[in-house]
Design a protein around this motif. Sequence first.
Motif, PDB file in Angstrom:
ATOM      1  N   ILE A  19       0.853  -1.181   0.000  1.00 58.12           N
ATOM      2  CA  ILE A  19       0.000   0.000   0.000  1.00 58.12           C
ATOM      3  C   ILE A  19       0.896   1.241   0.000  1.00 58.12           C
ATOM      4  O   ILE A  19       1.736   1.407   0.885  1.00 58.12           O
ATOM      5  N   VAL A  20       0.720   2.101  -0.991  1.00 61.55           N
ATOM      6  CA  VAL A  20       1.484   3.343  -1.094  1.00 61.55           C
ATOM      7  C   VAL A  20       0.639   4.483  -0.532  1.00 61.55           C
ATOM      8  O   VAL A  20      -0.438   4.775  -1.048  1.00 61.55           O
ATOM      9  N   GLU A  21       1.117   5.105   0.543  1.00 57.15           N
ATOM     10  CA  GLU A  21       0.413   6.227   1.136  1.00 57.15           C
ATOM     11  C   GLU A  21       0.919   7.532   0.541  1.00 57.15           C
ATOM     12  O   GLU A  21       2.091   7.659   0.190  1.00 57.15           O
ATOM     13  N   ASP A  22       0.042   8.508   0.425  1.00 56.87           N
ATOM     14  CA  ASP A  22       0.427   9.829  -0.066  1.00 56.87           C
ATOM     15  C   ASP A  22       1.233  10.544   1.010  1.00 56.87           C
ATOM     16  O   ASP A  22       0.707  10.974   2.023  1.00 56.87           O
ATOM     17  N   ARG A  23       2.536  10.650   0.783  1.00 55.64           N
ATOM     18  CA  ARG A  23       3.435  11.288   1.740  1.00 55.64           C
ATOM     19  C   ARG A  23       3.906  12.650   1.249  1.00 55.64           C
ATOM     20  O   ARG A  23       4.875  13.210   1.778  1.00 55.64           O
ATOM     21  N   GLY A  24       3.249  13.173   0.227  1.00 54.15           N
ATOM     22  CA  GLY A  24       3.610  14.480  -0.291  1.00 54.15           C
ATOM     23  C   GLY A  24       4.606  14.447  -1.426  1.00 54.15           C
ATOM     24  O   GLY A  24       5.056  15.499  -1.894  1.00 54.15           O
ATOM     25  N   SER A  41      11.490   1.158 -18.431  1.00 55.43           N
ATOM     26  CA  SER A  41      11.044   2.380 -17.750  1.00 55.43           C
ATOM     27  C   SER A  41       9.524   2.501 -17.685  1.00 55.43           C
ATOM     28  O   SER A  41       8.999   3.570 -17.368  1.00 55.43           O
ATOM     29  N   LEU A  42       8.821   1.409 -17.963  1.00 54.68           N
ATOM     30  CA  LEU A  42       7.359   1.432 -17.974  1.00 54.68           C
ATOM     31  C   LEU A  42       6.773   1.957 -16.665  1.00 54.68           C
ATOM     32  O   LEU A  42       5.779   2.673 -16.657  1.00 54.68           O
ATOM     33  N   GLY A  43       7.419   1.638 -15.542  1.00 53.95           N
ATOM     34  CA  GLY A  43       6.847   1.993 -14.244  1.00 53.95           C
ATOM     35  C   GLY A  43       7.325   3.312 -13.678  1.00 53.95           C
ATOM     36  O   GLY A  43       7.010   3.644 -12.534  1.00 53.95           O
ATOM     37  N   VAL A  44       8.063   4.107 -14.456  1.00 52.46           N
ATOM     38  CA  VAL A  44       8.649   5.349 -13.947  1.00 52.46           C
ATOM     39  C   VAL A  44       7.652   6.502 -13.998  1.00 52.46           C
ATOM     40  O   VAL A  44       6.886   6.646 -14.947  1.00 52.46           O
ATOM     41  N   SER A  45       7.654   7.335 -12.949  1.00 51.65           N
ATOM     42  CA  SER A  45       6.910   8.607 -12.889  1.00 51.65           C
ATOM     43  C   SER A  45       5.399   8.447 -12.981  1.00 51.65           C
ATOM     44  O   SER A  45       4.721   9.200 -13.669  1.00 51.65           O
ATOM     45  N   ASN A  46       4.856   7.459 -12.264  1.00 49.47           N
ATOM     46  CA  ASN A  46       3.411   7.365 -12.096  1.00 49.47           C
ATOM     47  C   ASN A  46       3.003   8.331 -10.987  1.00 49.47           C
ATOM     48  O   ASN A  46       3.853   8.940 -10.324  1.00 49.47           O
ATOM     49  N   ARG A  47       1.709   8.485 -10.752  1.00 47.20           N
ATOM     50  CA  ARG A  47       1.214   9.385  -9.710  1.00 47.20           C
ATOM     51  C   ARG A  47       0.011   8.764  -9.007  1.00 47.20           C
ATOM     52  O   ARG A  47      -0.784   8.051  -9.633  1.00 47.20           O
ATOM     53  N   LEU A  48      -0.111   9.055  -7.731  1.00 49.05           N
ATOM     54  CA  LEU A  48      -1.312   8.668  -7.003  1.00 49.05           C
ATOM     55  C   LEU A  48      -2.464   9.593  -7.387  1.00 49.05           C
ATOM     56  O   LEU A  48      -2.261  10.790  -7.570  1.00 49.05           O
ATOM     57  N   VAL A  49      -3.658   9.042  -7.490  1.00 49.28           N
ATOM     58  CA  VAL A  49      -4.856   9.863  -7.695  1.00 49.28           C
ATOM     59  C   VAL A  49      -5.798   9.745  -6.501  1.00 49.28           C
ATOM     60  O   VAL A  49      -6.858  10.363  -6.476  1.00 49.28           O
ATOM     61  N   GLU A  50      -5.397   8.946  -5.517  1.00 47.53           N
ATOM     62  CA  GLU A  50      -6.159   8.793  -4.289  1.00 47.53           C
ATOM     63  C   GLU A  50      -5.188   8.909  -3.109  1.00 47.53           C
ATOM     64  O   GLU A  50      -3.975   9.001  -3.296  1.00 47.53           O
ATOM     65  N   ALA A  51      -5.715   8.913  -1.903  1.00 48.67           N
ATOM     66  CA  ALA A  51      -4.858   9.032  -0.715  1.00 48.67           C
ATOM     67  C   ALA A  51      -3.930   7.834  -0.577  1.00 48.67           C
ATOM     68  O   ALA A  51      -2.837   7.942  -0.019  1.00 48.67           O
ATOM     69  N   LYS A  52      -4.368   6.702  -1.101  1.00 49.33           N
ATOM     70  CA  LYS A  52      -3.555   5.493  -1.067  1.00 49.33           C
ATOM     71  C   LYS A  52      -3.663   4.770  -2.407  1.00 49.33           C
ATOM     72  O   LYS A  52      -4.687   4.834  -3.079  1.00 49.33           O
ATOM     73  N   GLY A  53      -2.604   4.102  -2.771  1.00 47.28           N
ATOM     74  CA  GLY A  53      -2.608   3.272  -3.958  1.00 47.28           C
ATOM     75  C   GLY A  53      -2.168   1.868  -3.594  1.00 47.28           C
ATOM     76  O   GLY A  53      -1.381   1.675  -2.660  1.00 47.28           O
ATOM     77  N   THR A  54      -2.681   0.883  -4.314  1.00 44.45           N
ATOM     78  CA  THR A  54      -2.354  -0.514  -4.035  1.00 44.45           C
ATOM     79  C   THR A  54      -1.551  -1.100  -5.182  1.00 44.45           C
ATOM     80  O   THR A  54      -1.913  -0.947  -6.350  1.00 44.45           O
ATOM     81  N   ILE A  55      -0.463  -1.751  -4.838  1.00 45.91           N
ATOM     82  CA  ILE A  55       0.369  -2.460  -5.803  1.00 45.91           C
ATOM     83  C   ILE A  55       0.321  -3.936  -5.456  1.00 45.91           C
ATOM     84  O   ILE A  55       0.540  -4.324  -4.307  1.00 45.91           O
ATOM     85  N   HIS A  56       0.034  -4.751  -6.444  1.00 41.08           N
ATOM     86  CA  HIS A  56       0.080  -6.203  -6.244  1.00 41.08           C
ATOM     87  C   HIS A  56       0.907  -6.813  -7.354  1.00 41.08           C
ATOM     88  O   HIS A  56       0.750  -6.446  -8.529  1.00 41.08           O
ATOM     89  N   ILE A  57       1.813  -7.715  -6.976  1.00 41.95           N
ATOM     90  CA  ILE A  57       2.584  -8.435  -7.987  1.00 41.95           C
ATOM     91  C   ILE A  57       2.475  -9.931  -7.718  1.00 41.95           C
ATOM     92  O   ILE A  57       2.280 -10.367  -6.579  1.00 41.95           O
ATOM     93  N   ALA A  58       2.613 -10.707  -8.792  1.00 38.10           N
ATOM     94  CA  ALA A  58       2.522 -12.163  -8.668  1.00 38.10           C
ATOM     95  C   ALA A  58       3.874 -12.779  -8.359  1.00 38.10           C
ATOM     96  O   ALA A  58       3.962 -13.743  -7.585  1.00 38.10           O
ATOM     97  N   SER A  59       4.947 -12.237  -8.947  1.00 40.79           N
ATOM     98  CA  SER A  59       6.278 -12.782  -8.702  1.00 40.79           C
ATOM     99  C   SER A  59       7.335 -11.719  -8.968  1.00 40.79           C
ATOM    100  O   SER A  59       7.104 -10.769  -9.720  1.00 40.79           O
ATOM    101  N   VAL A 101       9.690   0.256  -5.025  1.00 44.67           N
ATOM    102  CA  VAL A 101       8.641   1.273  -5.053  1.00 44.67           C
ATOM    103  C   VAL A 101       9.281   2.562  -4.550  1.00 44.67           C
ATOM    104  O   VAL A 101       9.684   2.647  -3.379  1.00 44.67           O
ATOM    105  N   ILE A 102       9.402   3.560  -5.434  1.00 41.51           N
ATOM    106  CA  ILE A 102      10.125   4.789  -5.107  1.00 41.51           C
ATOM    107  C   ILE A 102       9.191   5.988  -5.225  1.00 41.51           C
ATOM    108  O   ILE A 102       8.760   6.342  -6.325  1.00 41.51           O
TER     109      ILE A 102
END
Length: 213
Positions: free
Chosen positions: A145-150, A185-203, A208-209
């Motif tokens: 779970i990624v929390e919005d830390r500013g 670089s597919l995962g670079v420079s995404n943004r949260l649109v909610e207070a929290k975001g969920t990341i799930h991976i299978a393997s 997470v930066i």
Amino acid sequence: MTSKRVFIYAGGEIDPISIKSIKQDDYIIGADRGALFLVDNGIKPHISVGDFDSVNAEEFARIQGFSDEILSCDAVNKDLTDTELAFDTAIKQQPTEIIMVGVSGSRLDHTLGNIHMLLLGLEQQISCFIWDRNNYITLTDSTHIVEDRGYTYVSLLALSPEVTGINLDGFLYPLENATLKMGQSLGVSNRLVEAKGTIHIASGLLLVIQSKD
């Protein structure tokens, strides 16, 4: 299991705001010059570790006088960096969370080595984070779970050759059952649109930066 946090302060880039997050029951470790930062800011380390080659005699005396315990090692004949010594000390506390501050900076070798330490925490089922002025970094092999830390951005980088089954929820650019390989670089420079975001991976292993310029 009762939640227990350990803060490690090393001698790299320190976000002074981080000390406001320290709670009374947190276990505090100062590594070399990171211990001096704690002392200068009125934070009493439970233990200060390292070879203390980056502080002078007067500063080391202050660290000794203000720390509950000192674990000193030889500056030349040692196998562990000061930060790794602090991390091993943190693991022995059997915490649920380790937050490392001052473990990044101009020495890329030390920074990368400290990022790789996140894997050691993951193997122990301990949530580990690296915190500096511009970044908040963790590693996951399942759900996080990624929390919005500013921070402005959330970037995802593979730390294993391949990360599969990536699903994102609460992000500007969602992913569904995606695969990310090292060097992409597919995962670079995404943004949260909610207070929290969920990341799930299978393997795989996924860095997470959260970052800002």
